[in-house]
Design a protein around this motif. Structure first.
Motif, PDB file in Angstrom:
ATOM      1  N   LEU A  14      28.844  -1.771  37.273  1.00  0.00           N
ATOM      2  CA  LEU A  14      29.871  -2.741  36.915  1.00  0.00           C
ATOM      3  C   LEU A  14      31.194  -2.010  36.775  1.00  0.00           C
ATOM      4  CD1 LEU A  14      27.879  -4.571  34.089  1.00  0.00           C
ATOM      5  CD2 LEU A  14      27.734  -4.940  36.557  1.00  0.00           C
ATOM      6  N   ARG A  15      32.260  -2.703  37.126  1.00  0.00           N
ATOM      7  CA  ARG A  15      33.574  -2.061  37.117  1.00  0.00           C
ATOM      8  C   ARG A  15      34.569  -2.851  36.279  1.00  0.00           C
ATOM      9  NH1 ARG A  15      33.985  -1.143  43.718  1.00  0.00           N
ATOM     10  NH2 ARG A  15      31.976  -0.038  43.933  1.00  0.00           N
ATOM     11  N   ALA A  16      35.600  -2.145  35.808  1.00  0.00           N
ATOM     12  CA  ALA A  16      36.667  -2.812  35.068  1.00  0.00           C
ATOM     13  C   ALA A  16      37.291  -3.892  35.946  1.00  0.00           C
ATOM     14  CB  ALA A  16      37.723  -1.798  34.644  1.00  0.00           C
ATOM     15  N   GLY A  17      37.480  -5.062  35.365  1.00  0.00           N
ATOM     16  CA  GLY A  17      38.034  -6.181  36.119  1.00  0.00           C
ATOM     17  C   GLY A  17      36.982  -7.155  36.615  1.00  0.00           C
ATOM     18  N   ASP A  18      35.715  -6.734  36.619  1.00  0.00           N
ATOM     19  CA  ASP A  18      34.638  -7.656  36.985  1.00  0.00           C
ATOM     20  C   ASP A  18      34.583  -8.791  35.972  1.00  0.00           C
ATOM     21  OD1 ASP A  18      34.076  -5.943  39.034  1.00  0.00           O
ATOM     22  OD2 ASP A  18      32.056  -5.403  38.353  1.00  0.00           O
ATOM     23  N   ARG A  19      34.300  -9.987  36.456  1.00  0.00           N
ATOM     24  CA  ARG A  19      34.243 -11.162  35.586  1.00  0.00           C
ATOM     25  C   ARG A  19      32.838 -11.749  35.619  1.00  0.00           C
ATOM     26  NH1 ARG A  19      39.456 -13.282  34.252  1.00  0.00           N
ATOM     27  NH2 ARG A  19      41.085 -11.909  35.081  1.00  0.00           N
ATOM     28  N   PHE A  20      32.350 -12.104  34.431  1.00  0.00           N
ATOM     29  CA  PHE A  20      30.966 -12.536  34.293  1.00  0.00           C
ATOM     30  C   PHE A  20      30.865 -13.840  33.521  1.00  0.00           C
ATOM     31  CE2 PHE A  20      31.105  -7.938  34.527  1.00  0.00           C
ATOM     32  CZ  PHE A  20      30.117  -7.643  35.464  1.00  0.00           C
ATOM     33  N   ILE A  21      29.788 -14.538  33.780  1.00  0.00           N
ATOM     34  CA  ILE A  21      29.384 -15.663  32.943  1.00  0.00           C
ATOM     35  C   ILE A  21      28.250 -15.162  32.049  1.00  0.00           C
ATOM     36  CG2 ILE A  21      28.357 -17.971  32.886  1.00  0.00           C
ATOM     37  CD1 ILE A  21      29.664 -18.497  35.589  1.00  0.00           C
ATOM     38  N   PHE A  22      28.443 -15.289  30.746  1.00  0.00           N
ATOM     39  CA  PHE A  22      27.450 -14.870  29.768  1.00  0.00           C
ATOM     40  C   PHE A  22      26.799 -16.087  29.129  1.00  0.00           C
ATOM     41  CE2 PHE A  22      29.587 -10.839  30.047  1.00  0.00           C
ATOM     42  CZ  PHE A  22      28.664  -9.886  29.621  1.00  0.00           C
ATOM     43  N   SER A  23      25.510 -16.010  28.943  1.00  0.00           N
ATOM     44  CA  SER A  23      24.846 -16.998  28.098  1.00  0.00           C
ATOM     45  C   SER A  23      25.222 -16.701  26.648  1.00  0.00           C
ATOM     46  CB  SER A  23      23.331 -16.917  28.276  1.00  0.00           C
ATOM     47  OG  SER A  23      22.865 -15.643  27.849  1.00  0.00           O
ATOM     48  N   SER A  60      29.869 -18.497  28.247  1.00  0.00           N
ATOM     49  CA  SER A  60      31.237 -18.005  28.063  1.00  0.00           C
ATOM     50  C   SER A  60      31.613 -17.118  29.240  1.00  0.00           C
ATOM     51  CB  SER A  60      31.371 -17.223  26.748  1.00  0.00           C
ATOM     52  OG  SER A  60      30.561 -16.071  26.760  1.00  0.00           O
ATOM     53  N   VAL A  61      32.902 -16.963  29.438  1.00  0.00           N
ATOM     54  CA  VAL A  61      33.425 -16.140  30.525  1.00  0.00           C
ATOM     55  C   VAL A  61      34.016 -14.871  29.932  1.00  0.00           C
ATOM     56  CG1 VAL A  61      35.141 -16.002  32.370  1.00  0.00           C
ATOM     57  CG2 VAL A  61      33.890 -18.131  31.992  1.00  0.00           C
ATOM     58  N   ARG A  62      33.665 -13.732  30.484  1.00  0.00           N
ATOM     59  CA  ARG A  62      34.139 -12.448  29.973  1.00  0.00           C
ATOM     60  C   ARG A  62      34.652 -11.580  31.110  1.00  0.00           C
ATOM     61  NH1 ARG A  62      34.335 -12.459  24.273  1.00  0.00           N
ATOM     62  NH2 ARG A  62      32.777 -14.001  23.641  1.00  0.00           N
ATOM     63  N   VAL A  63      35.631 -10.767  30.791  1.00  0.00           N
ATOM     64  CA  VAL A  63      36.184  -9.799  31.736  1.00  0.00           C
ATOM     65  C   VAL A  63      35.838  -8.398  31.242  1.00  0.00           C
ATOM     66  CG1 VAL A  63      38.259  -8.939  32.885  1.00  0.00           C
ATOM     67  CG2 VAL A  63      38.095 -11.357  32.265  1.00  0.00           C
ATOM     68  N   LEU A  64      35.238  -7.585  32.099  1.00  0.00           N
ATOM     69  CA  LEU A  64      34.919  -6.212  31.724  1.00  0.00           C
ATOM     70  C   LEU A  64      36.210  -5.405  31.709  1.00  0.00           C
ATOM     71  CD1 LEU A  64      32.470  -4.460  31.042  1.00  0.00           C
ATOM     72  CD2 LEU A  64      32.353  -3.807  33.445  1.00  0.00           C
ATOM     73  N   GLU A  65      36.521  -4.789  30.585  1.00  0.00           N
ATOM     74  CA  GLU A  65      37.824  -4.146  30.407  1.00  0.00           C
ATOM     75  C   GLU A  65      37.790  -2.630  30.567  1.00  0.00           C
ATOM     76  OE1 GLU A  65      39.244  -5.473  26.638  1.00  0.00           O
ATOM     77  OE2 GLU A  65      39.592  -7.535  27.328  1.00  0.00           O
ATOM     78  N   SER A  66      36.631  -2.054  30.842  1.00  0.00           N
ATOM     79  CA  SER A  66      36.558  -0.598  31.003  1.00  0.00           C
ATOM     80  C   SER A  66      35.522  -0.264  32.062  1.00  0.00           C
ATOM     81  CB  SER A  66      36.196   0.075  29.676  1.00  0.00           C
ATOM     82  OG  SER A  66      34.846  -0.207  29.342  1.00  0.00           O
ATOM     83  N   ASN A  67      35.443   1.028  32.392  1.00  0.00           N
ATOM     84  CA  ASN A  67      34.486   1.494  33.403  1.00  0.00           C
ATOM     85  C   ASN A  67      33.257   2.139  32.777  1.00  0.00           C
ATOM     86  OD1 ASN A  67      35.668   0.770  35.944  1.00  0.00           O
ATOM     87  ND2 ASN A  67      37.232   2.340  35.604  1.00  0.00           N
ATOM     88  N   THR A  68      32.941   1.780  31.550  1.00  0.00           N
ATOM     89  CA  THR A  68      31.797   2.393  30.881  1.00  0.00           C
ATOM     90  C   THR A  68      30.466   1.973  31.495  1.00  0.00           C
ATOM     91  OG1 THR A  68      31.806   0.600  29.249  1.00  0.00           O
ATOM     92  CG2 THR A  68      32.992   2.623  28.679  1.00  0.00           C
ATOM     93  N   MET A  69      30.468   0.949  32.344  1.00  0.00           N
ATOM     94  CA  MET A  69      29.228   0.502  32.980  1.00  0.00           C
ATOM     95  C   MET A  69      29.181   0.883  34.458  1.00  0.00           C
ATOM     96  SD  MET A  69      27.415  -0.728  30.585  1.00  0.00           S
ATOM     97  CE  MET A  69      26.116  -1.601  31.466  1.00  0.00           C
ATOM     98  N   MET A  70      30.049   1.802  34.855  1.00  0.00           N
ATOM     99  CA  MET A  70      29.985   2.328  36.220  1.00  0.00           C
ATOM    100  C   MET A  70      28.672   3.111  36.394  1.00  0.00           C
ATOM    101  SD  MET A  70      32.583   1.803  38.340  1.00  0.00           S
ATOM    102  CE  MET A  70      32.952   3.267  39.321  1.00  0.00           C
ATOM    103  N   PRO A  71      28.093   3.139  37.599  1.00  0.00           N
ATOM    104  CA  PRO A  71      28.621   2.629  38.867  1.00  0.00           C
ATOM    105  C   PRO A  71      28.225   1.192  39.192  1.00  0.00           C
ATOM    106  CG  PRO A  71      26.649   3.891  39.274  1.00  0.00           C
ATOM    107  CD  PRO A  71      26.873   3.946  37.787  1.00  0.00           C
TER     108      PRO A  71
END
Length: 248
Positions: free
Chosen positions: A57-66, A44-55
């Motif tokens: 991962l950032r908001a707006g980063d897009r990932f492929i998830f198993s 699945s494709v997901r968009v990170l919607e917050s900066n809680t995973m900084m530094p």
């Protein structure tokens, strides 16, 4: 002109038009079913919607998830400690609740809305919140049987069967950093969210998830340990932005 108009409204022409419309509807439905099956069971494709995973991962980063949905669909197939598809340090997609989550038809409707809006819109779920609000991108810190404690926002992990504890960075194969907030000098370590936590031992089917930005406490520090079956997938590739392509 009259012949064209007559053909336009002829029975055979109307029947052909209806036939074509049915094929279009069936084609769209078939494509959606393929998309839903693939995104639910494979990737699945997901968009990170917050900066809680900084530094990291950032908001707006897009990932492929198993996807780990197959573990809950096939009878007798479960995520056991010895065969968990994720490890300490992995970035995962998880539900925070410990009770019963949204049902199958809710997931289908949610997938349909996301499909038709290019992953931009969700639908209301429990308590009127969006379905996406129940899904969090967090990092796995502890696995079943681990002893977890925290000192100044740095976690120490005593792996089950070990006689001593190590920092979270020493028990993972992942390279990541954390954002440590600066607390006031007189901040009492007994206060909530002080960055300190007494040792707890995770149950046989529990994992401990944290934000990389430790100033965000929307993780296992407030939820508590998360059941293994709440882990819905693992981030395997960041494809956007192009300057940060690669494994998260």
């Amino acid at each position: 002109m009259r012949n064209k108009k007559a053909r336009r409204y002829s029975y055979s022409d109307q029947k052909n038009q209806q036939h074509r419309k049915r094929w279009v509807v069936l084609a769209v439905l078939g494509f959606f079913l393929l998309y839903f099956s693939f995104s639910a069971l494979v990737l699945s494709v997901r968009v990170l919607e917050s900066n809680t995973m900084m530094p990291n991962l950032r908001a707006g980063d897009r990932f492929i998830f198993s996807s780990y949905a197959v573990f809950s669909i096939i009878p007798g197939l479960g995520m056991e400690r010895e065969t968990l598809p994720f490890r300490r340090g992995d970035v995962v997609l998880a539900y925070a609740y410990r009770g019963e989550g949204p049902g199958f038809f809710h997931h289908v409707l949610y997938a349909g809305v996301r499909f038709l809006t290019a992953q931009r819109v969700g639908i209301p779920g429990q308590s009127g919140r969006r379905s996406a609000d129940y899904q969090f991108v967090r990092r796995v810190i502890g696995l079943p049987g681990d002893e977890i404690s925290m000192d100044n926002f740095v976690v120490r992990v005593r792996v089950r069967g070990s006689d001593f504890s190590l920092t979270e960075f020493e028990v993972t194969e992942r390279n990541y950093t954390t954002n440590i907030p600066q607390m006031p000098p007189l901040w009492d370590v007994s206060l909530p969210f002080s960055g300190n936590m007494d040792a707890i031992i995770l149950g046989e089917n529990e994992v401990f998830l944290l934000s990389d930005d430790r100033s965000s406490t929307n993780d296992s520090r407030t939820w508590g340990p998360v059941p293994v079956h709440n882990i819905r997938g693992r981030a395997i590739f960041r494809y956007w932005p192009l300057t940060r392509l690669g494994r998260p």
